[in-house]
Design a protein around this motif. Structure first.
Motif, short mmCIF file in Angstrom:
data_model
loop_
_atom_site.label_atom_id
_atom_site.label_comp_id
_atom_site.label_asym_id
_atom_site.label_seq_id
_atom_site.Cartn_x
_atom_site.Cartn_y
_atom_site.Cartn_z
N CYS A 21 57.64 13.50 44.17
CA CYS A 21 58.33 14.62 44.85
C CYS A 21 59.80 14.30 45.08
O CYS A 21 60.66 15.14 44.86
CB CYS A 21 57.64 14.95 46.16
SG CYS A 21 55.99 15.63 45.94
N LEU A 22 60.07 13.08 45.51
CA LEU A 22 61.45 12.66 45.74
C LEU A 22 62.22 12.64 44.42
O LEU A 22 63.38 13.03 44.37
CB LEU A 22 61.49 11.30 46.42
CG LEU A 22 62.82 10.85 46.96
CD1 LEU A 22 63.38 11.87 47.94
CD2 LEU A 22 62.71 9.49 47.61
N GLY A 23 61.54 12.22 43.35
CA GLY A 23 62.17 12.21 42.03
C GLY A 23 62.58 13.61 41.59
O GLY A 23 63.68 13.83 41.11
N PHE A 24 61.67 14.58 41.78
CA PHE A 24 62.00 15.97 41.43
C PHE A 24 63.09 16.52 42.33
O PHE A 24 63.91 17.32 41.91
CB PHE A 24 60.76 16.85 41.48
CG PHE A 24 59.96 16.84 40.22
CD1 PHE A 24 60.38 17.56 39.11
CD2 PHE A 24 58.82 16.08 40.12
CE1 PHE A 24 59.66 17.53 37.93
CE2 PHE A 24 58.09 16.04 38.94
CZ PHE A 24 58.51 16.77 37.84
N ALA A 25 63.12 16.09 43.60
CA ALA A 25 64.16 16.55 44.52
C ALA A 25 65.53 15.99 44.15
O ALA A 25 66.55 16.66 44.34
CB ALA A 25 63.80 16.18 45.95
N LEU A 26 65.55 14.78 43.62
CA LEU A 26 66.83 14.15 43.28
C LEU A 26 67.31 14.48 41.87
O LEU A 26 68.47 14.27 41.55
CB LEU A 26 66.71 12.63 43.43
CG LEU A 26 66.46 12.12 44.85
CD1 LEU A 26 66.23 10.62 44.84
CD2 LEU A 26 67.60 12.50 45.77
N LEU A 27 66.41 14.99 41.04
CA LEU A 27 66.74 15.31 39.65
C LEU A 27 67.95 16.24 39.51
O LEU A 27 68.83 15.98 38.68
CB LEU A 27 65.51 15.89 38.95
CG LEU A 27 65.47 15.89 37.45
CD1 LEU A 27 65.72 14.51 36.88
CD2 LEU A 27 64.13 16.41 36.97
N PRO A 28 68.08 17.30 40.30
CA PRO A 28 69.28 18.16 40.17
C PRO A 28 70.59 17.44 40.48
O PRO A 28 71.63 17.82 39.96
CB PRO A 28 69.02 19.28 41.18
CG PRO A 28 67.54 19.36 41.25
CD PRO A 28 67.08 17.93 41.16
N LEU A 29 70.53 16.39 41.30
CA LEU A 29 71.76 15.62 41.55
C LEU A 29 72.19 14.89 40.29
O LEU A 29 73.37 14.71 40.03
CB LEU A 29 71.55 14.62 42.70
CG LEU A 29 71.37 15.24 44.07
CD1 LEU A 29 71.01 14.17 45.09
CD2 LEU A 29 72.62 15.98 44.50
N LYS A 30 71.21 14.47 39.50
CA LYS A 30 71.51 13.80 38.22
C LYS A 30 71.98 14.81 37.16
O LYS A 30 72.81 14.49 36.33
CB LYS A 30 70.26 13.07 37.74
CG LYS A 30 70.47 12.25 36.51
CD LYS A 30 69.22 11.50 36.13
CE LYS A 30 69.45 10.72 34.86
NZ LYS A 30 68.23 10.10 34.37
N ARG A 31 71.44 16.02 37.22
CA ARG A 31 71.75 17.07 36.22
C ARG A 31 72.75 18.09 36.76
O ARG A 31 72.70 19.25 36.38
CB ARG A 31 70.48 17.81 35.85
CG ARG A 31 69.43 17.00 35.18
CD ARG A 31 68.26 17.92 34.92
NE ARG A 31 67.20 17.29 34.19
CZ ARG A 31 66.07 17.90 33.88
NH1 ARG A 31 65.86 19.14 34.25
NH2 ARG A 31 65.14 17.27 33.22
N TYR A 32 73.63 17.69 37.63
CA TYR A 32 74.51 18.64 38.31
C TYR A 32 75.44 19.40 37.38
O TYR A 32 75.93 20.46 37.71
CB TYR A 32 75.32 17.94 39.41
CG TYR A 32 76.42 17.05 38.91
CD1 TYR A 32 77.73 17.51 38.84
CD2 TYR A 32 76.17 15.75 38.51
CE1 TYR A 32 78.75 16.71 38.39
CE2 TYR A 32 77.17 14.93 38.06
CZ TYR A 32 78.46 15.41 38.00
OH TYR A 32 79.46 14.61 37.55
N ARG A 33 75.71 18.86 36.17
CA ARG A 33 76.58 19.55 35.22
C ARG A 33 75.82 20.31 34.15
O ARG A 33 76.41 20.88 33.25
CB ARG A 33 77.50 18.54 34.54
CG ARG A 33 78.48 17.88 35.48
CD ARG A 33 79.35 16.90 34.75
NE ARG A 33 78.51 15.89 34.11
CZ ARG A 33 78.94 15.03 33.22
NH1 ARG A 33 80.19 15.03 32.84
NH2 ARG A 33 78.12 14.15 32.68
N THR A 34 74.51 20.31 34.22
CA THR A 34 73.69 20.94 33.18
C THR A 34 73.29 22.35 33.61
O THR A 34 72.46 22.52 34.50
CB THR A 34 72.42 20.09 32.92
OG1 THR A 34 72.81 18.76 32.63
CG2 THR A 34 71.63 20.66 31.76
N PHE A 35 73.91 23.33 32.97
CA PHE A 35 73.62 24.73 33.28
C PHE A 35 72.74 25.37 32.21
O PHE A 35 72.34 26.51 32.36
CB PHE A 35 74.92 25.52 33.44
CG PHE A 35 75.72 25.08 34.62
CD1 PHE A 35 75.51 25.63 35.87
CD2 PHE A 35 76.68 24.09 34.49
CE1 PHE A 35 76.23 25.21 36.97
CE2 PHE A 35 77.41 23.67 35.58
CZ PHE A 35 77.19 24.23 36.82
#
Length: 159
Positions: A21-35
């Motif tokens: 769950c924490l991994g999925f929550a942090l994933l958008p921080l890693k993909r912040y430039r991916t639209f």
């Protein structure tokens, strides 16, 4: 003789661990430039919950503290978090709209008064099965699982 099989599964599904769950929550921080591409409901809602908890903690610190220093700390941390979380939130929202085969421009509906009441149910919709114009669901799932496993390995090794 006929063998009767149960309509209920014999083994229970695996519940996601806290690290997942924490991994999925942090994933958008890693993909912040991916639209482009797609984001699952789990990725969107886990990140939304994380961002809401972080900003809500700052708000609670400011509202329930009777000390000027803690109010200042809450305001300062909140002022850092808002710009830090804004771009990943926009990106994951656009990718989540892509997952239900809608244009990312639909996110602008939140700027219209009461638009959140139209937008919120959209985020609850199930994904488009198979491929859509924004990519393959299976490809998105494989990529997200690999990235979450990497994040989980990093989180596990840090403890």
């Amino acid at each position: 003789t006929a063998v009767m099989s149960s309509i209920f599964p014999t083994d229970s599904p695996r519940l996601p661990s806290l690290i997942d769950c924490l991994g999925f929550a942090l994933l958008p921080l890693k993909r912040y430039r991916t639209f482009s591409g797609r984001a699952s409901r789990r990725e969107f809602w886990a990140f939304s919950l994380l961002a809401s908890a972080a900003l809500g903690s700052c708000y609670a610190l400011m509202m329930w503290s009777h000390s000027a220093i803690w109010i200042q700390v809450g305001m300062s941390v909140g002022a850092v978090l808002v710009p830090l979380l804004l771009l990943p939130m926009i990106a994951v929202t656009i990718r989540r709209l892509h997952d239900i085969d809608e244009s990312g421009w639909l996110a602008l509906i939140m700027l219209v008064p009461l638009g959140v009441f139209v937008f919120f149910p959209l985020m609850l919709l199930p994904p488009t099965l198979g491929a859509n114009r924004f990519g393959s669901r299976a490809q998105r799932i494989r990529k997200a699982v690999r990235e979450v496993e990497k994040l989980g390995d990093g989180l596990n090794s840090g403890s």
